[in-house]
Design an enzyme around this catalytic site. Structure first.
Site, PDB file in Angstrom:
ATOM      1  N   ASP A 117       0.847  -1.197   0.000  1.00 25.24           N
ATOM      2  CA  ASP A 117       0.000   0.000   0.000  1.00 25.24           C
ATOM      3  C   ASP A 117       0.884   1.249   0.000  1.00 25.24           C
ATOM      4  O   ASP A 117       2.049   1.196   0.406  1.00 25.24           O
ATOM      5  CB  ASP A 117      -0.882   0.025   1.259  1.00 25.24           C
ATOM      6  CG  ASP A 117      -1.835  -1.156   1.300  1.00 25.24           C
ATOM      7  OD1 ASP A 117      -2.165  -1.694   0.229  1.00 25.24           O
ATOM      8  OD2 ASP A 117      -2.239  -1.535   2.417  1.00 25.24           O
TER       9      ASP A 117
HETATM   10  N1  URA Z   1      -1.142  -6.039   3.721  1.00 22.38           N
HETATM   11  C1  URA Z   1      -1.648  -4.788   3.759  1.00 22.38           C
HETATM   12  O1  URA Z   1      -2.693  -4.559   4.347  1.00 22.38           O
HETATM   13  N2  URA Z   1      -0.977  -3.812   3.139  1.00 22.38           N
HETATM   14  C2  URA Z   1       0.197  -3.998   2.512  1.00 22.38           C
HETATM   15  O2  URA Z   1       0.774  -3.049   1.980  1.00 22.38           O
HETATM   16  C3  URA Z   1       0.729  -5.301   2.486  1.00 22.38           C
HETATM   17  C4  URA Z   1       0.041  -6.311   3.096  1.00 22.38           C
END
Ligand code: URA
Length: 240
Positions: A104
């Site tokens: 993310d």
């Molecule tokens: N899980 C998440 O919620 N976000 C990420 O960036 C990676 C794994």
């Protein structure tokens, strides 16, 4: 076997046009003989290519470890945001680079950037059980029953089924630090897993892919090439 000009251009340092030019100038030799034909086919695993007498290490693909900072998106290009591929320095850059798996925008840590689609598929397929390890800071303490729930696998409110993970408390406090290992890569997976236990992820950092740890000497935004030995560590944990 691939065309000489195509292979040389794929190494990233020169465009196809520049490669053709230096071949025409007689500066490239193949197994000790000058070649002036750009279309000659070569085997990058067997043939030796030199440029002005210096051996060029030919690599079919490149694998890069990036310490992703916050605010950068896991994509190859974007009109609005800086991408992980924008952070790759010119000497490592090649056409076709993409992140093998997404973090993310606000997640930090290990992103593998490559131009090898087959390898990316292999490490991302949940069937291959390549664990990705994250460190999360949570808003609330984590109860034992919540750890068990996450370890046994859960079904989210929208019926997404998540396989079991491994959870370990690293620092027990009001806002604990936990380590979580998952072998899938579903959208917002770690955040949604903790949300399913009534908790909230405050910060998330990926520290490991398979058995390969993010190089601690890489500052946020920095990257370096992954060595062949390190690459094997990523898949070492397959099917365990
Ligand atoms: N899980 C998440 O919620 N976000 C990420 O960036 C990676 C794994």
């Amino acid at each position: 076997m691939e065309r000489l000009d195509k292979i040389l251009a794929s190494q990233g340092a020169m465009s196809r046009k520049e490669v053709k030019e230096i071949i025409k100038q007689g500066r490239i030799a193949l197994n000790g003989m000058v070649v002036k034909d750009s279309s000659v086919k070569i085997d990058e695993n067997k043939d030796t290519v030199t440029f002005d007498g210096e051996v060029i290490q030919l690599k079919k693909h490149i694998y890069i470890m990036l310490n992703k900072p916050q605010g950068v998106i896991s994509a190859s290009d974007s009109d609005n945001d800086e991408t992980v591929v924008d952070l790759v320095p010119a000497e490592l850059y090649r056409k076709g680079l993409f992140p093998a798996g997404r973090l993310d925008k606000d997640t930090t840590g290990f992103v593998l950037i490559t131009d090898d689609g087959e390898f990316a598929h292999r490490i991302l397929s949940p069937r291959n059980h390549i664990f990705k390890t994250y460190i999360a800071q949570l808003e609330h303490p984590l109860a034992k029953e919540h750890i068990e729930k996450l370890e046994n696998g859960i079904v989210l409110g929208d019926r997404t089924e998540l396989k079991g993970s491994r959870v370990e408390v690293v620092e027990d406090s009001d806002k604990p630090l936990v380590r979580i290992m998952i072998c899938e890569g579903k959208y917002h997976q770690v955040k949604r897993m903790f949300a399913a236990t009534g908790n909230k992820v405050l910060t998330l950092h990926r520290e490991k892919m398979g058995n390969l740890h993010l190089d601690d000497s890489l500052k946020p935004g920095e990257c370096r090439e992954i060595t062949p030995d390190e690459l094997e560590k990523i898949t070492e944990h397959e099917n365990y």
